[in-house]
Design an enzyme around this catalytic site. Structure first.
Site, PDB file in Angstrom:
ATOM      1  CG  HIS A 176     -35.419 -66.319  16.181  1.00 37.19           C
ATOM      2  ND1 HIS A 176     -35.044 -65.049  15.819  1.00 37.19           N
ATOM      3  CD2 HIS A 176     -34.404 -66.805  16.937  1.00 37.19           C
ATOM      4  CE1 HIS A 176     -33.858 -64.784  16.318  1.00 37.19           C
ATOM      5  NE2 HIS A 176     -33.445 -65.817  17.010  1.00 37.19           N
TER       6      HIS A 176
ATOM      7  NE  ARG B 179     -27.515 -67.112  21.392  1.00 35.12           N
ATOM      8  CZ  ARG B 179     -28.335 -67.605  20.445  1.00 35.12           C
ATOM      9  NH1 ARG B 179     -28.958 -66.789  19.607  1.00 35.12           N
ATOM     10  NH2 ARG B 179     -28.517 -68.904  20.335  1.00 35.12           N
TER      11      ARG B 179
HETATM   12  C1  SIN Z   1     -29.469 -63.563  18.566  1.00 39.14           C
HETATM   13  O1  SIN Z   1     -30.468 -64.174  18.224  1.00 39.14           O
HETATM   14  O2  SIN Z   1     -28.730 -63.995  19.444  1.00 39.14           O
HETATM   15  C2  SIN Z   1     -29.068 -62.261  17.929  1.00 39.14           C
HETATM   16  C3  SIN Z   1     -29.685 -61.089  18.585  1.00 39.14           C
HETATM   17  C4  SIN Z   1     -29.025 -59.825  18.143  1.00 39.14           C
HETATM   18  O3  SIN Z   1     -28.096 -59.891  17.333  1.00 39.14           O
HETATM   19  O4  SIN Z   1     -29.412 -58.761  18.611  1.00 39.14           O
END
Ligand code: SIN
Length: 270
Positions: free
Chosen positions: A101, A261
């Site tokens: 995604h 994040r």
């Molecule tokens: C995300 O889509 O932020 C997760 C990516 C990850 O956990 O490596």
């Protein structure tokens, strides 16, 4: 000779991904930030090791890229919805994003960038794969490029039940976007459909839309367009959602993987 004076950039593949060293993301002067941005435009995803970022420093780095994005439904830390929690442990029934995604592409203005800082990683595994959607576009025939260039697609999100009993921040978004978008900084064209959010191509019969999307999802997942990042505690990855997709592998159950994040708002794809 390297075009960079303040950072060291080592590509992971010729197509996508580079490790950047010689920087502390919590203390960046403008010249170093400009070089990071230039390297990011060139390599699409950058990786940094040994970054002891506080949440405030993480937020500040994200804000240098632009105003911050709020996820529609994911849990957050420190009472701040700009600090999305990425966490999997022995009690999890899913990880965040085990399918390909581009982050929240169902937003009318999908986020341009995501900056993930992992504080804790399992003893093995937990890699994230990234794929270049410039490369996916460029590998298509000229006839297919021309056909896709006139099409739009529906991107739909549904986070119901995804984050347990966490109350969503806002309504689950949906949007119509071009199948091929032009990157606002580089001017390069990129494929902009993904298995996570894209449900239908407009103007095609349902069977035609399903067949074409299946082809494009498979095409976008070609190993030739990818790099794979092996996390360590205090690694940071920053990726450009306008021209990449990613997938996180959950191969470490029941161990814990945890981080935050920060996501940066983008513009309407054109
Ligand atoms: C995300 O889509 O932020 C997760 C990516 C990850 O956990 O490596």
């Amino acid at each position: 000779m390297s075009p960079f004076e303040h950072i060291k950039v080592e590509p992971l593949t010729p197509t996508i991904g580079a490790t950047v060293s010689g920087v502390d993301l919590s203390q960046l002067d403008d010249a170093t930030f400009d070089e990071i941005h230039a390297a990011w435009m060139q390599h699409l995803v950058l990786f940094f090791r040994d970054q002891k970022l506080t949440p405030d420093a993480h937020l500040a780095f994200g804000r240098r890229l632009g105003p911050l994005h709020i996820h529609p439904a994911a849990p957050y830390a420190n009472d701040n919805p700009e600090l999305m929690v990425i966490h999997t442990d022995k009690d999890s029934f899913r990880n965040n994003c085990s399918g390909w995604h581009s982050d929240v592409s169902a937003d009318e203005e999908p986020p341009m960038a995501s900056v993930l800082h992992l504080h804790r990683v399992p003893s093995q595994g937990s890699d994230t794969l990234f794929a270049s959607m410039y490369a996916a576009y460029e590998a298509l025939s000229e006839t297919m490029k021309a056909f896709l260039g006139d099409l739009t697609a529906e991107h739909v999100s549904n986070y119901a039940g995804t984050y347990g009993d966490h109350k969503p921040q806002r309504e689950f978004p949906h949007a119509t976007h071009p199948v091929i978008r032009t990157h606002p900084v580089t001017g390069r064209k990129a494929l902009f459909v993904n298995r996570g959010f894209t449900r239908r191509i407009n103007g095609l019969a349902p069977k035609e839309s399903t067949a074409l999307l299946d082809f494009l999802f498979d095409h976008a997942a070609s190993p030739a367009f990818q790099c794979r990042f092996q996390w360590e505690a205090n690694s940071v990855a920053m990726w450009d959602n306008r021209c990449t997709q990613h997938l996180a592998i959950w191969d470490y159950f029941p161990e814990t993987r945890s981080g935050l994040r920060v996501t940066v708002t983008g513009d309407r794809p054109t």
